[in-house]
Scaffold this motif. Structure first.
Motif, PDB file in Angstrom:
ATOM      1  N   MET A   1       0.911  -1.029  -0.098  1.00  0.00           N
ATOM      2  CA  MET A   1      -0.026  -0.158  -0.085  1.00  0.00           C
ATOM      3  C   MET A   1       0.832   1.266   0.117  1.00  0.00           C
ATOM      4  O   MET A   1       1.830   1.394   0.845  1.00  0.00           O
ATOM      5  CB  MET A   1      -0.837  -0.065   1.389  1.00  0.00           C
ATOM      6  CG  MET A   1      -1.890   1.029   1.369  1.00  0.00           C
ATOM      7  SD  MET A   1      -2.772   1.172   2.911  1.00  0.00           S
ATOM      8  CE  MET A   1      -3.320  -0.511   3.060  1.00  0.00           C
ATOM      9  N   THR A   2       0.419   2.234  -0.839  1.00  0.00           N
ATOM     10  CA  THR A   2       1.373   3.307  -1.082  1.00  0.00           C
ATOM     11  C   THR A   2       0.465   4.626  -0.672  1.00  0.00           C
ATOM     12  O   THR A   2      -0.761   4.820  -1.088  1.00  0.00           O
ATOM     13  CB  THR A   2       2.043   3.416  -2.151  1.00  0.00           C
ATOM     14  OG1 THR A   2       0.774   3.723  -3.398  1.00  0.00           O
ATOM     15  CG2 THR A   2       3.013   2.457  -2.718  1.00  0.00           C
ATOM     16  N   PRO A   5      -4.272   4.832   3.112  1.00  0.00           N
ATOM     17  CA  PRO A   5      -5.294   3.990   2.563  1.00  0.00           C
ATOM     18  C   PRO A   5      -6.622   4.681   2.302  1.00  0.00           C
ATOM     19  O   PRO A   5      -7.056   5.583   2.954  1.00  0.00           O
ATOM     20  CB  PRO A   5      -5.327   3.067   3.934  1.00  0.00           C
ATOM     21  CG  PRO A   5      -5.062   3.974   5.186  1.00  0.00           C
ATOM     22  CD  PRO A   5      -4.152   4.810   4.712  1.00  0.00           C
ATOM     23  N   SER A   6      -7.323   3.987   1.319  1.00  0.00           N
ATOM     24  CA  SER A   6      -8.513   4.427   1.087  1.00  0.00           C
ATOM     25  C   SER A   6      -9.702   3.676   1.763  1.00  0.00           C
ATOM     26  O   SER A   6      -9.293   2.641   1.940  1.00  0.00           O
ATOM     27  CB  SER A   6      -8.901   4.193  -0.684  1.00  0.00           C
ATOM     28  OG  SER A   6      -8.582   3.002  -0.947  1.00  0.00           O
ATOM     29  N   ARG A  33     -16.939   7.588  -0.376  1.00  0.00           N
ATOM     30  CA  ARG A  33     -16.938   6.203  -1.088  1.00  0.00           C
ATOM     31  C   ARG A  33     -18.176   5.574   0.011  1.00  0.00           C
ATOM     32  O   ARG A  33     -17.776   5.032   0.704  1.00  0.00           O
ATOM     33  CB  ARG A  33     -15.900   5.427  -0.932  1.00  0.00           C
ATOM     34  CG  ARG A  33     -14.690   5.965  -1.751  1.00  0.00           C
ATOM     35  CD  ARG A  33     -13.721   5.213  -1.788  1.00  0.00           C
ATOM     36  NE  ARG A  33     -12.409   5.952  -2.662  1.00  0.00           N
ATOM     37  CZ  ARG A  33     -11.438   5.103  -3.089  1.00  0.00           C
ATOM     38  NH1 ARG A  33     -11.241   3.686  -2.924  1.00  0.00           N
ATOM     39  NH2 ARG A  33     -10.620   5.582  -3.709  1.00  0.00           N
ATOM     40  N   MET A  79     -16.745  -2.622  -4.219  1.00  0.00           N
ATOM     41  CA  MET A  79     -15.441  -2.953  -4.987  1.00  0.00           C
ATOM     42  C   MET A  79     -15.593  -2.665  -6.352  1.00  0.00           C
ATOM     43  O   MET A  79     -14.828  -2.437  -7.160  1.00  0.00           O
ATOM     44  CB  MET A  79     -15.179  -4.491  -4.732  1.00  0.00           C
ATOM     45  CG  MET A  79     -14.637  -4.709  -3.300  1.00  0.00           C
ATOM     46  SD  MET A  79     -13.168  -3.619  -2.966  1.00  0.00           S
ATOM     47  CE  MET A  79     -13.898  -2.624  -1.778  1.00  0.00           C
ATOM     48  N   TRP A  82     -15.532   1.391  -6.608  1.00  0.00           N
ATOM     49  CA  TRP A  82     -13.977   1.759  -6.160  1.00  0.00           C
ATOM     50  C   TRP A  82     -13.284   0.426  -5.890  1.00  0.00           C
ATOM     51  O   TRP A  82     -12.943   0.282  -4.697  1.00  0.00           O
ATOM     52  CB  TRP A  82     -14.092   2.704  -4.721  1.00  0.00           C
ATOM     53  CG  TRP A  82     -14.709   4.057  -5.033  1.00  0.00           C
ATOM     54  CD1 TRP A  82     -14.512   5.271  -5.730  1.00  0.00           C
ATOM     55  CD2 TRP A  82     -16.173   4.213  -4.598  1.00  0.00           C
ATOM     56  NE1 TRP A  82     -15.528   5.901  -5.706  1.00  0.00           N
ATOM     57  CE2 TRP A  82     -16.848   5.483  -5.080  1.00  0.00           C
ATOM     58  CE3 TRP A  82     -17.020   3.500  -3.892  1.00  0.00           C
ATOM     59  CZ2 TRP A  82     -17.935   6.255  -4.724  1.00  0.00           C
ATOM     60  CZ3 TRP A  82     -18.406   4.155  -3.492  1.00  0.00           C
ATOM     61  CH2 TRP A  82     -18.876   5.220  -3.904  1.00  0.00           C
ATOM     62  N   PRO A  83     -12.544  -0.003  -6.796  1.00  0.00           N
ATOM     63  CA  PRO A  83     -11.822  -1.413  -6.653  1.00  0.00           C
ATOM     64  C   PRO A  83     -10.528  -1.083  -6.076  1.00  0.00           C
ATOM     65  O   PRO A  83      -9.975  -2.157  -5.522  1.00  0.00           O
ATOM     66  CB  PRO A  83     -11.640  -1.718  -8.020  1.00  0.00           C
ATOM     67  CG  PRO A  83     -11.663  -0.485  -8.933  1.00  0.00           C
ATOM     68  CD  PRO A  83     -12.682   0.200  -8.490  1.00  0.00           C
ATOM     69  N   ASP A  84     -10.014   0.126  -5.671  1.00  0.00           N
ATOM     70  CA  ASP A  84      -9.083   0.302  -5.072  1.00  0.00           C
ATOM     71  C   ASP A  84      -9.184   0.685  -3.526  1.00  0.00           C
ATOM     72  O   ASP A  84      -8.063   0.825  -2.743  1.00  0.00           O
ATOM     73  CB  ASP A  84      -8.043   1.693  -5.764  1.00  0.00           C
ATOM     74  CG  ASP A  84      -8.845   2.803  -5.536  1.00  0.00           C
ATOM     75  OD1 ASP A  84     -10.017   2.739  -5.291  1.00  0.00           O
ATOM     76  OD2 ASP A  84      -8.149   3.877  -5.447  1.00  0.00           O
ATOM     77  N   THR A  85     -10.291   0.281  -3.122  1.00  0.00           N
ATOM     78  CA  THR A  85     -10.586   0.430  -1.669  1.00  0.00           C
ATOM     79  C   THR A  85      -9.806  -0.589  -0.586  1.00  0.00           C
ATOM     80  O   THR A  85      -9.739  -1.665  -0.852  1.00  0.00           O
ATOM     81  CB  THR A  85     -11.968   0.378  -1.400  1.00  0.00           C
ATOM     82  OG1 THR A  85     -12.712   1.437  -2.103  1.00  0.00           O
ATOM     83  CG2 THR A  85     -12.491   0.522   0.215  1.00  0.00           C
ATOM     84  N   ASP A  86      -9.054   0.324   0.221  1.00  0.00           N
ATOM     85  CA  ASP A  86      -8.167  -0.819   1.161  1.00  0.00           C
ATOM     86  C   ASP A  86      -9.014  -1.374   2.267  1.00  0.00           C
ATOM     87  O   ASP A  86      -8.787  -2.397   2.745  1.00  0.00           O
ATOM     88  CB  ASP A  86      -6.795   0.065   1.740  1.00  0.00           C
ATOM     89  CG  ASP A  86      -6.282   0.437   0.356  1.00  0.00           C
ATOM     90  OD1 ASP A  86      -5.666  -0.578  -0.319  1.00  0.00           O
ATOM     91  OD2 ASP A  86      -5.898   1.720   0.682  1.00  0.00           O
ATOM     92  N   ASP A 159      -9.127  -7.019   1.536  1.00  0.00           N
ATOM     93  CA  ASP A 159      -8.445  -8.312   1.375  1.00  0.00           C
ATOM     94  C   ASP A 159      -8.694  -9.491   2.265  1.00  0.00           C
ATOM     95  O   ASP A 159      -9.002 -10.526   2.024  1.00  0.00           O
ATOM     96  CB  ASP A 159      -6.862  -8.426   1.094  1.00  0.00           C
ATOM     97  CG  ASP A 159      -6.486  -7.422  -0.207  1.00  0.00           C
ATOM     98  OD1 ASP A 159      -7.437  -7.434  -0.991  1.00  0.00           O
ATOM     99  OD2 ASP A 159      -5.637  -7.086  -0.124  1.00  0.00           O
TER     100      ASP A 159
END
Length: 326
Positions: A1-2, A5-6, A33, A79, A82-86, A159
């Motif tokens: 993760m850079t 976090p979202s 979101r 997802m 916003w598929p990049d949701t952490d 995840d």
């Protein structure tokens, strides 16, 4: 993760009215979101959510409504959008998110890779409105630090949610316990932070509502206990003993004991006294401890009915759907 976090939010509800409106507005203060999943509401919740810019999912009626099904649908919609949701924050539509909790929970997850989910202190919005609301506020006051399970309001890694398999849509009560068991099975921990997470509006005014809520708990004891042998074992045992065995023994033995068997019923005030003493030892105010002890003693009866209702429905192949108490 850079980078930071979202965070995404999933709210679920059914006919929550103004409670949901307060919920959604509290989420908008924390992020953009937002997904709202509606389970057949007859009020204006869907229209309000759309007007506030939330992604709205309206569950179809071809399957039973359950909180688990709603949360899964909300996660999937989040997802897709916003598929990049952490991290995902789940919340019920009758709760307001405490300002700043989402950020604190995200920081805790980012700082500890072994941490799978974070929850906090749920407080009753109007604890003094009714004794039933006060009971809920006492119930929400769980221990802080590492815990085995939490309610359905928490933040989880996206995840990690996938790895645990999401919620089981067939579990209608204590679906959060079932999920937490499977989440911990992936090797991560669950922690309750020592700060306010949300403000819940139980809005329980009548004994019948409380009774249905306890019956729902008994249903959960049976179903989740069946899925995870040993889980809720103590709760099921207490329901059988205090909800059936003791009163049945006291009454059925009357003809053979000249009524002396009725002395068994004295075990109830003794149990109440011991429960009250334990609650006070754990920091409860004496009046709150008395209230909680009274209803904890009484709760064994509706809990047993709920357990038997689950067995009956399973035996006869009855379709299982949402159990409401409001």
């Amino acid at each position: 993760m850079t980078g930071a976090p979202s965070i995404g939010f999933v709210a679920i509800g059914r006919n929550e009215g103004d409670r949901f409106k307060r919920c959604l507005l509290s989420l908008k203060k924390e992020g953009a979101r937002i997904v709202y999943v509606d389970s057949g509401s007859a009020d204006d919740s869907v229209a309000f959510a759309k007007g506030e810019g939330a992604v709205v999912v309206e569950l179809s009626t071809d399957q039973p409504f359950t909180a688990a099904r709603a949360r899964n649908a909300g996660f999937d919609a989040l997802m897709r959008e916003w598929p990049d949701t952490d991290y995902v924050m789940f919340i019920d539509g009758d709760c307001e998110l405490a300002q700043g909790f989402a950020g604190d929970a995200a920081e805790a997850l980012a700082a500890a890779p072994a941490l799978g989910a974070v929850t906090g202190r749920c407080r009753e919005l109007h604890p003094d409105a009714t004794k039933y609301n006060r009971l809920c506020d006492i119930e929400w006051n769980g221990p802080t630090g590492e815990i085995d399970a939490c309610g359905g309001i928490f933040m989880v890694r996206a995840d990690g949610f996938r790895a645990a398999g999401g919620f089981n849509p067939l579990v209608i009560a204590a679906e959060d316990d079932d999920f937490c068991i499977r989440l911990r099975g992936t090797g991560v921990k669950i922690v309750r932070l020592g700060r306010d997470m949300c403000f819940h509006d139980a809005d329980i005014h009548h004994f019948g509502q409380w009774w249905r809520r306890m019956k729902r708990a008994g249903y959960a004891f049976a179903q989740v206990g069946e899925l995870h042998p040993g889980y809720f074992a103590a709760e099921r045992r207490r329901a059988w003993i205090w909800g059936l065995i003791i009163p049945a023994a006291a009454l059925l033995a009357v003809p053979f004991t000249y009524g002396l068997s009725l002395a068994l019923l004295l075990l109830y005030p003794v149990s109440l006294w011991k429960t009250r003493r334990g609650l006070i030892a754990r920091g409860a105010a004496p009046d709150h401890a008395t209230l909680a002890a009274q209803f904890l003693t009484l709760s064994k009866f509706p809990a047993l009915i709920g357990m038997l209702d689950y067995k009956r429905k399973k035996l006869f192949g009855r379709q299982i759907g949402i159990v409401e108490y409001k």
